[in-house]
Design a protein around this motif. Structure first.
Motif, PDB file in Angstrom:
ATOM      1  N   HIS A 219     -22.054 -38.402 -13.399  1.00  0.00           N
ATOM      2  CA  HIS A 219     -22.523 -37.667 -11.874  1.00  0.00           C
ATOM      3  C   HIS A 219     -23.542 -38.438 -11.247  1.00  0.00           C
ATOM      4  CE1 HIS A 219     -20.152 -34.729 -11.333  1.00  0.00           C
ATOM      5  NE2 HIS A 219     -20.054 -34.003 -12.176  1.00  0.00           N
ATOM      6  N   ASN A 220     -24.561 -38.729 -12.579  1.00  0.00           N
ATOM      7  CA  ASN A 220     -26.191 -39.758 -12.569  1.00  0.00           C
ATOM      8  C   ASN A 220     -26.026 -40.949 -11.649  1.00  0.00           C
ATOM      9  OD1 ASN A 220     -27.489 -37.147 -12.287  1.00  0.00           O
ATOM     10  ND2 ASN A 220     -27.668 -37.413 -14.155  1.00  0.00           N
ATOM     11  N   SER A 221     -24.320 -41.494 -12.355  1.00  0.00           N
ATOM     12  CA  SER A 221     -24.604 -43.024 -12.411  1.00  0.00           C
ATOM     13  C   SER A 221     -23.738 -43.030 -10.978  1.00  0.00           C
ATOM     14  CB  SER A 221     -23.733 -43.413 -13.240  1.00  0.00           C
ATOM     15  OG  SER A 221     -22.246 -42.793 -13.166  1.00  0.00           O
ATOM     16  N   ASP A 222     -23.446 -44.407 -10.799  1.00  0.00           N
ATOM     17  CA  ASP A 222     -23.003 -44.768  -9.098  1.00  0.00           C
ATOM     18  C   ASP A 222     -21.067 -44.690  -9.675  1.00  0.00           C
ATOM     19  OD1 ASP A 222     -25.323 -45.383  -8.190  1.00  0.00           O
ATOM     20  OD2 ASP A 222     -24.713 -48.099  -9.491  1.00  0.00           O
ATOM     21  N   LEU A 223     -20.575 -43.703 -10.901  1.00  0.00           N
ATOM     22  CA  LEU A 223     -19.354 -43.568 -10.964  1.00  0.00           C
ATOM     23  C   LEU A 223     -18.743 -42.109 -10.102  1.00  0.00           C
ATOM     24  CD1 LEU A 223     -19.049 -44.160 -14.476  1.00  0.00           C
ATOM     25  CD2 LEU A 223     -18.538 -46.073 -12.491  1.00  0.00           C
ATOM     26  N   SER A 224     -17.717 -42.322  -9.489  1.00  0.00           N
ATOM     27  CA  SER A 224     -17.403 -41.071  -9.170  1.00  0.00           C
ATOM     28  C   SER A 224     -16.214 -40.605 -10.072  1.00  0.00           C
ATOM     29  CB  SER A 224     -16.376 -41.239  -7.963  1.00  0.00           C
ATOM     30  OG  SER A 224     -16.764 -42.015  -6.610  1.00  0.00           O
ATOM     31  N   LEU A 225     -16.522 -38.896 -10.336  1.00  0.00           N
ATOM     32  CA  LEU A 225     -15.983 -38.246 -11.004  1.00  0.00           C
ATOM     33  C   LEU A 225     -15.421 -37.173 -10.485  1.00  0.00           C
ATOM     34  CD1 LEU A 225     -15.503 -37.479 -13.948  1.00  0.00           C
ATOM     35  CD2 LEU A 225     -17.865 -35.321 -14.238  1.00  0.00           C
ATOM     36  N   ARG A 226     -13.974 -37.532 -11.480  1.00  0.00           N
ATOM     37  CA  ARG A 226     -13.190 -35.978 -11.224  1.00  0.00           C
ATOM     38  C   ARG A 226     -12.461 -35.417 -11.804  1.00  0.00           C
ATOM     39  NH1 ARG A 226      -8.857 -39.036  -6.777  1.00  0.00           N
ATOM     40  NH2 ARG A 226     -10.459 -40.076  -5.448  1.00  0.00           N
ATOM     41  N   GLU A 227     -12.521 -33.458 -11.971  1.00  0.00           N
ATOM     42  CA  GLU A 227     -11.552 -33.481 -13.089  1.00  0.00           C
ATOM     43  C   GLU A 227     -10.534 -32.681 -12.479  1.00  0.00           C
ATOM     44  OE1 GLU A 227     -14.411 -30.616 -15.689  1.00  0.00           O
ATOM     45  OE2 GLU A 227     -16.214 -30.657 -13.811  1.00  0.00           O
ATOM     46  N   GLU A 228      -9.785 -33.567 -12.535  1.00  0.00           N
ATOM     47  CA  GLU A 228      -7.763 -33.113 -12.492  1.00  0.00           C
ATOM     48  C   GLU A 228      -7.239 -33.467 -13.292  1.00  0.00           C
ATOM     49  OE1 GLU A 228      -8.246 -35.022  -8.360  1.00  0.00           O
ATOM     50  OE2 GLU A 228      -7.411 -36.334  -9.216  1.00  0.00           O
ATOM     51  N   ALA A 229      -6.546 -33.042 -13.269  1.00  0.00           N
ATOM     52  CA  ALA A 229      -5.180 -33.473 -14.407  1.00  0.00           C
ATOM     53  C   ALA A 229      -4.218 -34.885 -14.124  1.00  0.00           C
ATOM     54  CB  ALA A 229      -3.509 -32.969 -14.255  1.00  0.00           C
ATOM     55  N   PHE A 230      -4.195 -36.208 -15.023  1.00  0.00           N
ATOM     56  CA  PHE A 230      -3.127 -37.304 -14.209  1.00  0.00           C
ATOM     57  C   PHE A 230      -2.300 -37.268 -15.864  1.00  0.00           C
ATOM     58  CE2 PHE A 230      -7.477 -38.017 -17.146  1.00  0.00           C
ATOM     59  CZ  PHE A 230      -6.784 -38.490 -18.433  1.00  0.00           C
ATOM     60  N   THR A 231      -1.183 -37.768 -15.226  1.00  0.00           N
ATOM     61  CA  THR A 231      -0.142 -38.062 -16.492  1.00  0.00           C
ATOM     62  C   THR A 231      -0.546 -39.431 -16.618  1.00  0.00           C
ATOM     63  OG1 THR A 231       0.991 -39.549 -14.435  1.00  0.00           O
ATOM     64  CG2 THR A 231       1.506 -37.497 -14.035  1.00  0.00           C
ATOM     65  N   LEU A 232       0.784 -39.310 -18.186  1.00  0.00           N
ATOM     66  CA  LEU A 232       0.223 -39.785 -19.045  1.00  0.00           C
ATOM     67  C   LEU A 232       0.683 -41.777 -17.713  1.00  0.00           C
ATOM     68  CD1 LEU A 232       0.448 -41.801 -22.257  1.00  0.00           C
ATOM     69  CD2 LEU A 232       3.084 -40.978 -22.550  1.00  0.00           C
ATOM     70  N   ASP A 233       1.620 -41.596 -17.067  1.00  0.00           N
ATOM     71  CA  ASP A 233       2.241 -42.680 -17.153  1.00  0.00           C
ATOM     72  C   ASP A 233       1.392 -43.280 -15.610  1.00  0.00           C
ATOM     73  OD1 ASP A 233       4.602 -43.265 -17.640  1.00  0.00           O
ATOM     74  OD2 ASP A 233       5.105 -42.520 -15.580  1.00  0.00           O
ATOM     75  N   GLU A 234      -0.062 -42.406 -15.275  1.00  0.00           N
ATOM     76  CA  GLU A 234      -1.037 -42.913 -14.908  1.00  0.00           C
ATOM     77  C   GLU A 234      -2.107 -43.563 -15.449  1.00  0.00           C
ATOM     78  OE1 GLU A 234      -2.384 -39.901 -11.264  1.00  0.00           O
ATOM     79  OE2 GLU A 234      -1.435 -38.735 -12.918  1.00  0.00           O
ATOM     80  N   ALA A 235      -2.229 -42.630 -17.115  1.00  0.00           N
ATOM     81  CA  ALA A 235      -3.611 -43.529 -17.972  1.00  0.00           C
ATOM     82  C   ALA A 235      -2.850 -44.850 -18.145  1.00  0.00           C
ATOM     83  CB  ALA A 235      -3.401 -42.516 -18.929  1.00  0.00           C
ATOM     84  N   LYS A 236      -1.427 -45.050 -18.463  1.00  0.00           N
ATOM     85  CA  LYS A 236      -1.062 -46.407 -18.940  1.00  0.00           C
ATOM     86  C   LYS A 236      -1.364 -47.449 -17.013  1.00  0.00           C
ATOM     87  CE  LYS A 236       2.202 -45.225 -22.209  1.00  0.00           C
ATOM     88  NZ  LYS A 236       3.993 -45.252 -22.008  1.00  0.00           N
ATOM     89  N   ALA A 237      -0.982 -47.046 -16.269  1.00  0.00           N
ATOM     90  CA  ALA A 237      -1.275 -47.626 -15.231  1.00  0.00           C
ATOM     91  C   ALA A 237      -3.420 -48.215 -15.109  1.00  0.00           C
ATOM     92  CB  ALA A 237      -0.598 -47.784 -14.178  1.00  0.00           C
TER      93      ALA A 237
END
Length: 287
Positions: A219-237
């Motif tokens: 949160h305190n970095s320059d990164l965006s954070l989303r607490e949301e589900a993602f699929t295995l295919d999304e992780a692989k991509a």
């Protein structure tokens, strides 16, 4: 030197330590556990782990074996007696010793075991610099993974399958194709446009203490954070995938099911977050 364990009120040599064959942790996995990292001889994220321990005990209706202050004294004494500077501390509390019966025994004190071991931080750093491979597996665990119990047989079998395939972790996937968590870790992905995603907490997710302390860093970095589900295919991509735990801290994943993640090497986000987490853990250890 011989390792020293704390077992139900006594400090004993680990190779001479034991618990009753009627301990419910042995009979029913009727027990909870916690694992702390130790930096510079001090417990990391101490309060977070103690808070989670309190919650796990409450959910299973297991009595506290002692006050929090007394427990901290014992944890630190185990570290001192084992001369741990960089390492891990393991704690397990069962419902106690009683004749085998599924229902809770009455007036039975809980059993408490604490052990400690050193960790080679240089070897761990080399592992992070290389990254690990992971495999995926259906999530067949019980529905209350938010409680940190010792009932880990599905995790054991899945992690063994990962080892047999030359991988360092398993990533569990629910019946809808969404990633839940790792065999002993929380899982994150970094999208191609730099958003860090991790699944929100629910009954299927262990509330990782390393996760708890890493999210504010993100949160305190320059990164965006989303607490949301993602699929295995999304992780692989994804551009990056990494996992967190007290045992692995922040650890990049470079392949899932032999599918290369990003460039196939640890990414800058995971490596920078690992450095930031370790720096914070060292500064705040023992507090």
């Amino acid at each position: 030197m011989s390792r020293i364990a704390y077992v139900n009120g006594a400090y004993v040599r680990s190779d001479e330590a034991g618990v009753s064959i009627n301990d419910r942790g042995y009979l029913f996995a009727d027990a909870v556990y916690e694992v702390w990292s130790v930096f510079d001889g001090r417990l990391a994220d101490a309060e977070g782990h103690l808070n989670r321990l309190d919650r796990s005990l409450k959910e299973l209706q297991i009595m506290q074996p002692m006050t929090r202050a007394a427990l901290l004294n014992v944890l630190n004494e185990v570290i001192r007696r084992n001369r741990i500077n960089e390492g891990m501390v393991y704690l397990q509390i069962s419902r106690g010793v009683a004749p085998r019966d599924h229902v809770f025994p009455s007036h039975t004190p809980p059993s408490l075991v604490i052990t400690a071991r050193p960790v080679d931080r240089d070897a761990a750093a080399r592992k992070a610099e290389a990254g690990i491979r992971a495999i995926s597996a259906p999530d067949i665990r019980w529905g209350r993974c938010d409680i940190k119990t010792v009932g880990l047989l599905p995790n054991v079998l899945a992690k063994q399958a990962a080892r047999e395939r030359g991988a360092g972790e398993v990533i569990f996937v629910d019946q809808d194709g969404y990633v839940t968590e790792g065999g002993s870790t929380n899982v994150y992905m970094v999208t191609r446009d730099g958003v860090v995603k991790t699944r929100p907490l629910n009954a299927n997710i262990l509330p990782g203490v390393t996760r708890l302390n890493l999210l504010p860093i993100i949160h305190n970095s320059d990164l965006s954070l989303r607490e949301e589900a993602f699929t295995l295919d999304e992780a692989k991509a994804a551009a990056e995938v990494f996992v967190t735990a007290a045992t692995s801290l922040v650890l990049p994943v470079v392949a899932i099911d032999d599918h290369r993640i990003g460039t196939g090497a640890p990414g800058p986000v995971a490596l920078s977050l690992r450095e930031a987490y370790i720096d914070q853990a060292r500064r705040t250890a023992g507090s």
